[in-house]
Design an enzyme around this catalytic site. Structure first.
Site, mmCIF file in Angstrom:
data_model
loop_
_atom_site.group_PDB
_atom_site.id
_atom_site.type_symbol
_atom_site.label_atom_id
_atom_site.label_comp_id
_atom_site.label_asym_id
_atom_site.label_seq_id
_atom_site.Cartn_x
_atom_site.Cartn_y
_atom_site.Cartn_z
ATOM 1 N N ASN A 164 0.864 -1.183 0.000
ATOM 2 C CA ASN A 164 0.000 0.000 0.000
ATOM 3 C C ASN A 164 0.899 1.231 0.000
ATOM 4 O O ASN A 164 1.441 1.601 1.039
ATOM 5 C CB ASN A 164 -0.894 -0.029 1.259
ATOM 6 C CG ASN A 164 -1.759 1.204 1.376
ATOM 7 O OD1 ASN A 164 -1.818 2.020 0.456
ATOM 8 N ND2 ASN A 164 -2.435 1.349 2.518
ATOM 9 N N TRP A 165 1.032 1.825 -1.184
ATOM 10 C CA TRP A 165 1.943 2.969 -1.300
ATOM 11 C C TRP A 165 1.344 4.253 -0.731
ATOM 12 O O TRP A 165 2.024 5.272 -0.650
ATOM 13 C CB TRP A 165 2.330 3.183 -2.766
ATOM 14 C CG TRP A 165 3.318 2.179 -3.291
ATOM 15 C CD1 TRP A 165 3.875 1.133 -2.601
ATOM 16 C CD2 TRP A 165 3.882 2.123 -4.602
ATOM 17 N NE1 TRP A 165 4.743 0.447 -3.406
ATOM 18 C CE2 TRP A 165 4.760 1.027 -4.651
ATOM 19 C CE3 TRP A 165 3.713 2.900 -5.759
ATOM 20 C CZ2 TRP A 165 5.479 0.688 -5.796
ATOM 21 C CZ3 TRP A 165 4.419 2.562 -6.909
ATOM 22 C CH2 TRP A 165 5.302 1.473 -6.919
ATOM 23 N N LYS A 166 0.054 4.231 -0.406
ATOM 24 C CA LYS A 166 -0.632 5.409 0.151
ATOM 25 C C LYS A 166 -0.411 6.618 -0.770
ATOM 26 O O LYS A 166 -0.365 6.454 -1.980
ATOM 27 C CB LYS A 166 -0.160 5.664 1.590
ATOM 28 C CG LYS A 166 -0.289 4.392 2.447
ATOM 29 C CD LYS A 166 -0.148 4.629 3.909
ATOM 30 C CE LYS A 166 -0.317 3.306 4.645
ATOM 31 N NZ LYS A 166 -0.315 3.458 6.092
ATOM 32 N N GLU A 188 -5.697 -4.767 10.588
ATOM 33 C CA GLU A 188 -4.743 -3.680 10.776
ATOM 34 C C GLU A 188 -5.095 -2.893 12.036
ATOM 35 O O GLU A 188 -5.940 -1.977 11.980
ATOM 36 C CB GLU A 188 -4.765 -2.738 9.574
ATOM 37 C CG GLU A 188 -4.342 -3.383 8.282
ATOM 38 C CD GLU A 188 -3.717 -2.378 7.320
ATOM 39 O OE1 GLU A 188 -2.629 -2.646 6.839
ATOM 40 O OE2 GLU A 188 -4.322 -1.318 7.099
ATOM 41 N N HIS A 204 -9.742 1.119 4.609
ATOM 42 C CA HIS A 204 -8.498 1.389 5.337
ATOM 43 C C HIS A 204 -8.775 2.391 6.463
ATOM 44 O O HIS A 204 -9.566 3.311 6.297
ATOM 45 C CB HIS A 204 -7.433 1.930 4.376
ATOM 46 C CG HIS A 204 -6.076 1.954 4.993
ATOM 47 N ND1 HIS A 204 -5.688 2.943 5.865
ATOM 48 C CD2 HIS A 204 -5.039 1.090 4.901
ATOM 49 C CE1 HIS A 204 -4.449 2.682 6.275
ATOM 50 N NE2 HIS A 204 -4.037 1.560 5.706
ATOM 51 N N GLY A 241 4.588 1.641 4.851
ATOM 52 C CA GLY A 241 5.878 2.340 4.731
ATOM 53 C C GLY A 241 6.974 1.490 4.108
ATOM 54 O O GLY A 241 7.702 1.951 3.210
ATOM 55 N N GLY A 286 1.905 2.714 10.727
ATOM 56 C CA GLY A 286 2.837 3.833 10.564
ATOM 57 C C GLY A 286 3.509 4.270 11.849
ATOM 58 O O GLY A 286 4.108 5.342 11.905
ATOM 59 N N GLU A 310 -7.156 4.817 7.502
ATOM 60 C CA GLU A 310 -6.893 6.233 7.173
ATOM 61 C C GLU A 310 -8.068 6.843 6.432
ATOM 62 O O GLU A 310 -8.325 8.044 6.548
ATOM 63 C CB GLU A 310 -5.574 6.339 6.375
ATOM 64 C CG GLU A 310 -4.382 6.123 7.302
ATOM 65 C CD GLU A 310 -3.126 5.599 6.630
ATOM 66 O OE1 GLU A 310 -3.063 5.574 5.383
ATOM 67 O OE2 GLU A 310 -2.205 5.203 7.371
ATOM 68 N N SER A 315 3.009 -1.601 10.454
ATOM 69 C CA SER A 315 4.451 -1.560 10.711
ATOM 70 C C SER A 315 5.149 -2.880 10.403
ATOM 71 O O SER A 315 6.084 -3.279 11.097
ATOM 72 C CB SER A 315 4.728 -1.110 12.154
ATOM 73 O OG SER A 315 4.244 0.210 12.364
HETATM 74 P P1 PGA Z 1 2.436 0.675 7.693
HETATM 75 O O1 PGA Z 1 1.001 0.792 6.999
HETATM 76 O O2 PGA Z 1 3.059 -0.614 7.203
HETATM 77 O O3 PGA Z 1 3.183 1.887 7.252
HETATM 78 O O4 PGA Z 1 2.206 0.642 9.168
HETATM 79 C C1 PGA Z 1 0.207 -0.349 6.793
HETATM 80 C C2 PGA Z 1 -1.088 0.056 6.178
HETATM 81 O O5 PGA Z 1 -1.603 1.121 6.513
HETATM 82 O O6 PGA Z 1 -1.649 -0.670 5.343
#
Ligand code: PGA
Length: 268
Positions: free
Chosen positions: A13-15, A173, A99, A241, A179, A101, A219
């Protein structure tokens, strides 16, 4: 009955990172460094970079699948700035939905996410549905109850047969792990995976709940992925990340390959 083995999946997931100018090169580099038998790889770049990633992977490694990070819950219309599932035709075959976010920043509710799921499946996309608790929920012993409620809210009214045929994937998650550099314990992720499968079973999935791949996200790195693959109920990871770093992806997918090989040997 011998059940088919669940696939091992690593989704990136490159966000909100990369541009059309650099996304193709990053995808190419990750593809080159992650050629491992038995692992389903998915790269989810921003919408704007889907075409660049598609073109790069068509040349470098067509085995890497491409996913979007969201879709709208309607097919078309007056929704400024939005992207609908049918628009992804030719660009993506997977999609991340729900997600945390987006729940946080776009106010997405379980009901809305359920509507997006329906649209995604109609468009032939393979959904990765995200669920997970806040830190306060975990500390209060409510983590499993929160995930169960999210699943119920997202999936109620959707036909398990249809979602099963669309090969729904669920990503656990925990919000406090995303993150933050603070990952969940493998044993907690495994307990959650069991709870997710029994919730699905209660929602009408029956025995096919055992076939739903469950990923851990939060993470994940090359250094900690082994803790999750040590749990037979966990089938892979949704990586944020670390998915922007080819070295990390090489380590993560390499470890995933060991689990894929072990699963294959176990049913042979
Ligand atoms: P992260 O994000 O690996 O940076 O914690 C995971 C995600 O949000 O899918």
């Amino acid at each position: 009955m011998i059940r088919a083995m669940r696939p091992v999946i690593i989704a990136a997931n490159w966000k909100m990172n990369t541009t059309p100018a650099d996304a193709g090169e990053l995808a190419r580099e990750i593809a080159r460094r992650t050629r491992v038998d038995g692992v389903t790889r998915v790269i989810c770049p921003p919408f704007l970079c889907l075409a660049a990633v598609r073109d790069a992977l068509a040349e470098a490694d067509p085995d890497v699948a491409i996913g979007a990070q969201n879709v709208h819950h309607e097919l078309a219309g007056a929704y400024t700035g939005e992207i609908s599932a049918p628009m992804l035709d030719g660009l993506a075959t997977w999609v991340i939905l729900g997600h945390s976010e987006r729940r946080r920043d776009a106010g997405e509710t379980d009901e809305l996410i359920g509507a997006k799921l329906a649209r995604a499946v109609e468009a032939g996309l393979r959904p990765i549905l995200c669920v997970g608790e806040q830190l306060a929920d975990r500390e209060a012993g409510r983590a499993i109850a929160v995930a169960e409620a999210q699943l119920g809210g997202c999936l109620t009214g959707l036909d398990p047969g249809r979602l099963g045929a669309a090969q729904l994937v669920i990503a656990y998650e925990p919000v406090w792990a995303i993150g933050t550099g603070r990952n969940a314990r493998g044993s907690d992720a495994a307990a959650m995976a069991e709870a997710i499968r029994s919730t699905l079973s209660g929602l009408g999935w029956g025995e096919t709940s055992r076939d739903v791949p469950i990923l851990y996200g939060g993470s994940v790195t090359a250094a900690n992925i082994g803790e999750f693959f040590a749990e037979p109920s966990i089938d892979g990871a949704l990586v944020g990340g670390a998915s922007l770093k080819p070295d990390e992806m090489a380590g993560i997918v390499g470890r995933a390959g060991l689990t894929a090989a072990a699963r294959l040997a176990a049913i042979a």
